[in-house]
Design an enzyme around this catalytic site. Structure first.
Site, mmCIF file in Angstrom:
data_model
loop_
_atom_site.group_PDB
_atom_site.id
_atom_site.type_symbol
_atom_site.label_atom_id
_atom_site.label_comp_id
_atom_site.label_asym_id
_atom_site.label_seq_id
_atom_site.Cartn_x
_atom_site.Cartn_y
_atom_site.Cartn_z
ATOM 1 N N LYS A 17 0.841 -1.206 0.000
ATOM 2 C CA LYS A 17 0.000 0.000 0.000
ATOM 3 C C LYS A 17 0.878 1.258 0.000
ATOM 4 O O LYS A 17 1.940 1.261 -0.604
ATOM 5 C CB LYS A 17 -0.979 -0.055 1.175
ATOM 6 C CG LYS A 17 -1.777 -1.374 1.179
ATOM 7 C CD LYS A 17 -2.951 -1.372 2.102
ATOM 8 C CE LYS A 17 -3.675 -2.718 1.986
ATOM 9 N NZ LYS A 17 -4.864 -2.803 2.814
ATOM 10 N N GLU A 74 -11.282 -10.235 -1.114
ATOM 11 C CA GLU A 74 -10.926 -9.412 0.034
ATOM 12 C C GLU A 74 -12.180 -8.728 0.579
ATOM 13 O O GLU A 74 -12.576 -7.657 0.090
ATOM 14 C CB GLU A 74 -9.913 -8.331 -0.377
ATOM 15 C CG GLU A 74 -8.586 -8.872 -0.858
ATOM 16 C CD GLU A 74 -7.460 -7.855 -0.642
ATOM 17 O OE1 GLU A 74 -6.454 -8.234 -0.037
ATOM 18 O OE2 GLU A 74 -7.610 -6.695 -1.051
HETATM 19 P P1 13P Z 1 -4.611 -6.306 5.657
HETATM 20 O O1 13P Z 1 -3.850 -7.592 5.558
HETATM 21 O O2 13P Z 1 -3.832 -5.197 6.314
HETATM 22 O O3 13P Z 1 -5.964 -6.504 6.248
HETATM 23 O O4 13P Z 1 -4.845 -5.792 4.140
HETATM 24 C C1 13P Z 1 -5.352 -6.661 3.193
HETATM 25 C C2 13P Z 1 -5.277 -6.025 1.878
HETATM 26 O O5 13P Z 1 -5.954 -5.051 1.595
HETATM 27 C C3 13P Z 1 -4.332 -6.597 0.894
HETATM 28 O O6 13P Z 1 -4.547 -6.081 -0.370
#
Ligand code: 13P
Length: 259
Positions: free
Chosen positions: A13, A177
């Protein structure tokens, strides 16, 4: 059991710096493994400005006994090239050494109002240029509570199937997700995730049964070293798309070891 090779992917991210991204990549790529063990494919998705540095670290570290780490980007433009300030093209990503690209992450669908149609066009652009698209789908908490999970994920997948056709999924990866599980610590139960993964695989099978058997479907949403093994034990969960826990080399390696 199928012979689908598992994938563990880290979406970094908008975190870190050039230095921390290089260090994280270095720590992963320096990891040695026992030859012959069923290692998953490992992919990291750093922010755009860190791609080149991470690529160089990964290339320098590559040797027979260490973890092979592939590179992916978090987004791409639908455009080939031209006057599109701030956009990044598929060719630019290929130039940076990317093999994969995320499309349709919920943080872009929601935060940047990316429509199903735009996501489908990004998927098409990626696949058409030889990048492997990782298509993310998932419902919000109100949608789950309203029992609309199936409708939402099938709509998101359907938009891509309609534009691209089933055959374009041959080299693609899917990621379920659930938005309510991302960054919240509220992981979907293995059974909840498995149910949606079966649904997604079944939908692909309606257009191409062979591709449906081979396609890897990842689960993402608060995956960590402690819960990964139970998730990955489900027959249709072929690995994880990991956010927060992928920023810590030790924790990410625990997830890889859970495969
Ligand atoms: P987290 O593992 O921090 O919940 O994030 C998942 C995600 O959005 C992966 O693309």
């Amino acid at each position: 059991m199928t012979d689908r090779r598992r994938i563990v992917a880290g979406n970094w991210k908008m975190h870190g710096s050039l230095v921390s991204a290089s260090e994280l990549a270095g720590a992963l790529a320096a990891t040695t493994h026992e030859a012959g063990r069923g290692l998953p494919e490992v992919i990291v998705f750093p922010p755009f400005p860190h791609l080149d540095a991470v690529r160089r670290v990964l290339e320098e570290a590559e040797s027979a006994g260490t973890l092979a780490v592939q590179l992916g980007a978090q987004d791409l433009s639908i455009h080939e090239q031209g006057a599109h300030t701030g956009e990044v093209s598929a060719d630019m990503l290929l130039d940076c050494g990317c093999s994969h690209v995320l499309v349709g992450h919920s943080e872009r669908r929601t935060g940047l109002r990316e429509s199903d149609e735009l996501v489908a066009r990004k998927f098409h652009r990626a696949a058409d240029h030889g990048l492997i698209p990782v298509l993310c789908v998932g419902e919000t908490l109100p949608e789950r509570r309203a029992e609309r999970t199936a409708e939402v994920v099938l709509r998101q997948l359907g938009a891509v199937l309609e534009l691209c056709g089933g055959n374009m999924f041959e080299r693609a990866v899917l990621a379920y997700e659930p938005v309510w599980a991302i960054g919240t610590g509220h992981t979907a139960t293995p059974e909840q995730a498995q149910q949606v993964h079966t649904l997604l695989r079944g939908e692909i099978a309606r257009t191409n049964a062979k591709i449906a058997v081979g396609i890897r479907i990842l689960y993402g949403g608060s995956v960590n070293g402690a819960n990964a093994a139970a998730l990955f034990a489900q027959p249709d969960i072929d690995g994880g798309l990991v956010g927060g826990a992928s920023l810590d080399a030790k924790e990410f390696l625990r997830i890889i070891a859970a495969v």
